[in-house]
Structure formats: structure tokens, C-alpha cells
Design a protein around this motif. Sequence first.
Motif, short mmCIF file in Angstrom:
data_model
loop_
_atom_site.label_atom_id
_atom_site.label_comp_id
_atom_site.label_asym_id
_atom_site.label_seq_id
_atom_site.Cartn_x
_atom_site.Cartn_y
_atom_site.Cartn_z
N MET A 257 24.12 -17.30 11.50
CA MET A 257 23.28 -18.18 12.10
C MET A 257 23.42 -20.24 12.60
O MET A 257 23.75 -20.45 11.10
CB MET A 257 21.72 -18.86 12.16
CG MET A 257 20.98 -16.57 12.47
SD MET A 257 19.42 -16.78 13.06
CE MET A 257 19.53 -17.26 14.55
N ARG A 258 23.78 -20.75 13.38
CA ARG A 258 24.48 -22.07 13.00
C ARG A 258 23.43 -23.04 13.13
O ARG A 258 22.22 -23.23 14.26
CB ARG A 258 25.71 -22.41 14.06
CG ARG A 258 26.74 -21.68 14.18
CD ARG A 258 27.71 -21.82 16.00
NE ARG A 258 27.96 -22.76 16.17
CZ ARG A 258 28.74 -23.53 15.35
NH1 ARG A 258 30.11 -23.23 14.28
NH2 ARG A 258 29.10 -25.31 15.34
N PHE A 259 23.33 -23.60 12.03
CA PHE A 259 22.29 -24.70 12.56
C PHE A 259 22.04 -26.22 12.29
O PHE A 259 23.49 -26.63 11.13
CB PHE A 259 21.39 -23.89 11.34
CG PHE A 259 21.26 -24.46 9.97
CD1 PHE A 259 20.18 -25.90 9.94
CD2 PHE A 259 21.84 -23.81 9.25
CE1 PHE A 259 20.25 -25.41 7.95
CE2 PHE A 259 22.18 -23.72 7.89
CZ PHE A 259 21.51 -25.03 7.30
N SER A 260 21.75 -26.85 12.06
CA SER A 260 21.89 -29.16 11.76
C SER A 260 20.45 -28.70 11.16
O SER A 260 19.49 -28.72 11.70
CB SER A 260 21.91 -29.35 13.56
OG SER A 260 21.66 -30.40 13.17
N VAL A 261 20.48 -30.90 10.68
CA VAL A 261 19.66 -30.42 10.01
C VAL A 261 18.98 -32.24 10.08
O VAL A 261 20.86 -33.04 10.53
CB VAL A 261 19.52 -30.63 8.25
CG1 VAL A 261 18.87 -32.08 7.36
CG2 VAL A 261 19.77 -29.62 7.30
N PHE A 262 17.57 -32.06 10.30
CA PHE A 262 17.94 -34.00 11.24
C PHE A 262 16.97 -34.19 9.88
O PHE A 262 16.46 -33.97 10.01
CB PHE A 262 16.98 -33.77 12.55
CG PHE A 262 17.05 -33.60 13.67
CD1 PHE A 262 18.67 -32.55 13.43
CD2 PHE A 262 17.27 -33.97 14.58
CE1 PHE A 262 19.25 -32.61 14.98
CE2 PHE A 262 17.84 -33.58 15.71
CZ PHE A 262 19.08 -33.09 16.21
N GLN B 121 21.99 -22.55 1.77
CA GLN B 121 23.41 -22.34 1.23
C GLN B 121 23.50 -20.70 0.31
O GLN B 121 24.01 -20.44 -0.30
CB GLN B 121 23.87 -23.60 0.28
CG GLN B 121 24.31 -24.76 1.70
CD GLN B 121 24.99 -25.52 0.79
OE1 GLN B 121 24.65 -26.21 -0.24
NE2 GLN B 121 25.83 -26.83 1.74
N GLU B 122 21.79 -20.69 -0.42
CA GLU B 122 21.31 -19.62 -0.67
C GLU B 122 21.58 -18.83 -0.26
O GLU B 122 21.77 -17.35 -1.18
CB GLU B 122 20.44 -19.58 -1.89
CG GLU B 122 20.74 -20.51 -3.00
CD GLU B 122 21.10 -20.75 -4.25
OE1 GLU B 122 21.05 -19.56 -4.26
OE2 GLU B 122 21.60 -21.05 -4.94
N LEU B 123 21.21 -18.21 1.11
CA LEU B 123 21.25 -17.83 1.59
C LEU B 123 22.46 -17.43 2.30
O LEU B 123 23.33 -18.08 2.72
CB LEU B 123 20.04 -17.57 2.61
CG LEU B 123 18.72 -17.88 1.97
CD1 LEU B 123 17.98 -18.30 3.18
CD2 LEU B 123 18.66 -16.88 1.09
N ASP B 124 22.77 -15.59 3.12
CA ASP B 124 23.93 -15.36 3.50
C ASP B 124 22.99 -15.38 5.23
O ASP B 124 22.30 -15.46 5.09
CB ASP B 124 24.41 -13.98 3.09
CG ASP B 124 24.89 -13.80 2.29
OD1 ASP B 124 25.59 -14.63 1.37
OD2 ASP B 124 24.87 -12.97 1.21
N LEU C 146 14.34 -17.25 8.40
CA LEU C 146 15.45 -16.98 8.51
C LEU C 146 14.93 -15.44 9.37
O LEU C 146 15.70 -15.09 10.58
CB LEU C 146 16.25 -16.58 7.80
CG LEU C 146 17.93 -16.58 7.71
CD1 LEU C 146 18.14 -16.68 9.11
CD2 LEU C 146 18.55 -15.96 6.96
N HIS C 147 14.18 -14.64 8.43
CA HIS C 147 13.80 -12.87 8.94
C HIS C 147 13.24 -13.29 10.73
O HIS C 147 13.25 -12.44 11.13
CB HIS C 147 12.74 -12.25 7.59
CG HIS C 147 12.83 -10.98 7.78
ND1 HIS C 147 13.28 -10.46 8.40
CD2 HIS C 147 11.38 -10.91 8.79
CE1 HIS C 147 12.87 -9.91 9.30
NE2 HIS C 147 10.95 -9.29 9.17
#
Length: 335
Positions: free
Chosen positions: A1-6, A20-23, A298-299
Motif C-alpha cells: 500500500m502506497r502512502f504519504s506522511v504529512f 518500515q518495520e512492516l511488510d 494496516l490490517h
Amino acid sequence: MRFSVFGTGFWSNYQIPAWQELDGVELVAVYNRTRSRAEDVAARFGVPRVFDNPQQLLDAETLDFVDIITDVDTHPLFTRMAAERGIGVICQKPMAPSLPLAEEMVQVCRTAGVPLFIHENFRWQAPIRALKQALDSGVIGQPFKARVSFCSGFPVFDNQPFLAELERFILTDIGSHVLDVCRFLFGEARSLYCLTRRVNPTIQGEDVANVFMEMESGLHCYAEMSYASILEKESFPQTLVLVEGERGSLHLTYDFVLKTTTRQGTTAETIRPVLYDWLDPDYAVVHSSIVDCNRDILHGLRGGRAETTGEDNLRTVRLVWASYQSAEHQELVRF
């Protein structure tokens, strides 16, 4: 899943490596109103694109969700911007600067048909999860009284100086966490009474709050919060909990020790957080829980059930603002 941080301030240094610890997730862009700060964070964590205009980012990128880590005043605006584009939203606590704006955020996402999650990670701390498991096991029988404590003299204003400028401080900051922990452990509140005060003369808001609640189960819950406490043992950033039940007690005390006491005696177990190499040791139990909170969200983004939805957290937000109402008018608030 693609995401951005604001937002690339203090908490992004831990929120990003926790992702970054998650797949199965890819951080493709970061936004910050001060571009140089966004560039520094992007370089540190290998993020390919940087923006100082949130609308340009949302128009340029194909995203599954955004993670909003900006100042609370911007949360409603950025939530609406993402929701109107069909993008899922994760937002740091507190959800919004007022209860009506929090309710509006939930409604905006509901109308747009996009998920809204609040990054409420205290309930995901390993010692809190272990305490909940012990409660649910029935080892102390029906609980009737509890104290949830976050009292500290830690210099929180050194690394988050904006907190000193908040007109409403400890209930929106730590209270959002502590009152959510109370809900997680003991269910919903039937009524509350709150007292607040400011001890530190150099800040704008209250730095002490004490909230007494009767929960729907009948349990009496005392939530105490302070950033003005000079104690024999500094507990920051631990949440200490004592629960009394018909057959015994559970005590989550200093250094992640969970004690179980019945008439047969006391046993103790140490519940330590996972020590990732990117976390700050002073915040270890908090930073470690970010990974577990993100995993649960994420789930939920993938269609499963997650705990800290916007609608669920709205119940915590209502407790926060009911506490201010109670303190201001010196009245018992009933739900």
C-alpha cells in the motif's frame, strides 16, 4: 500500500521507521510546510519525493492512505483533503482541536466512504496489553476499582516546545492517551468529575488533571495525570495501573513489572517492550508500541477489524472535552 506522511517534526522520526518495520507498505512522499525539514527526513529514511504544498502532493501521487503527523489545528483540513480524493486517513492524536471538529472529521470520512484511524498507540504498549490479558483471564475476579497514573517531571517541553503554548495541555496531550487506556481496560464511562490546575508558571495550559469516572460496569476509575510531579522514582513515559478485583489485584508498576496478587500470594512478571534500533531509550515503551499500532491499522486498511478507528476514538475525545467541561463548571458530567 502506497502512502504519504504529512508533517516531518519530532514524531515522524519514529512513526516512519515504525512503518518500515512492516511488510506491504511503501512511503512514497513526505510533506512539510518547511521544505528543508521534509528534505532532511526524506534523506534519512529514503523517501523519494518531497513537497511543501499538501494539495500538490495529493494531486501528484497515487496513494492508498496518508499518515497525518502535523499540528492538531491542521488535522481537519488535511483529513478533508485526503477524504475528498478517496484516500484513507490515519491521524495522530488528539484527533482535532475541538469536539465538533473531531465529529466533523468522522462524518467527512464516512460520507466519502474512506477509512479513518487515529494513531492511539498507548493501548498497544506491551505492558498494557499484558494487563488487559490478565484482566480478561478472570484471575482477580470482577474488578471494582482502578487507578491509572501518568505523573512525571520529565522535561517534555524541551523536545516539544509547542506544548508550552497550548491553552489546553495535559488533557488533550496525555489525557487522550490515558483516558483511552481506561476505555480499553474497563469499557465506557457512565459519568466523570475532573479537577485541573497549572503548576508550571511558564506554560499556558494545565499541567495537572485528575479525572474520577464511574464506568458502565460499575467500576470506579481514577485517572491522574501530571507533568509537575517530582517523585522518588521517575516513571516517564510509563503508565502505571492498579486494579482491584473481588479475588485479588493487578499492579502494573515501575519498569514494566506486572504483579498479580491473590490470597495465595503475589507473582511478578516483567513485560519489556521490543527495543528497535531506531527508538529513543527514554521513550522505548511508547516508540515500540507504534509498530503494533501501525500493524493493527494496516490490517484495518486491508479490510479487517482495527481497534483505533475514528469512530472509536471519538468516544475518547468526548471524555477529554467532558473533563474540561467538568473542571470549568465544577460539575459531574453524565453520559
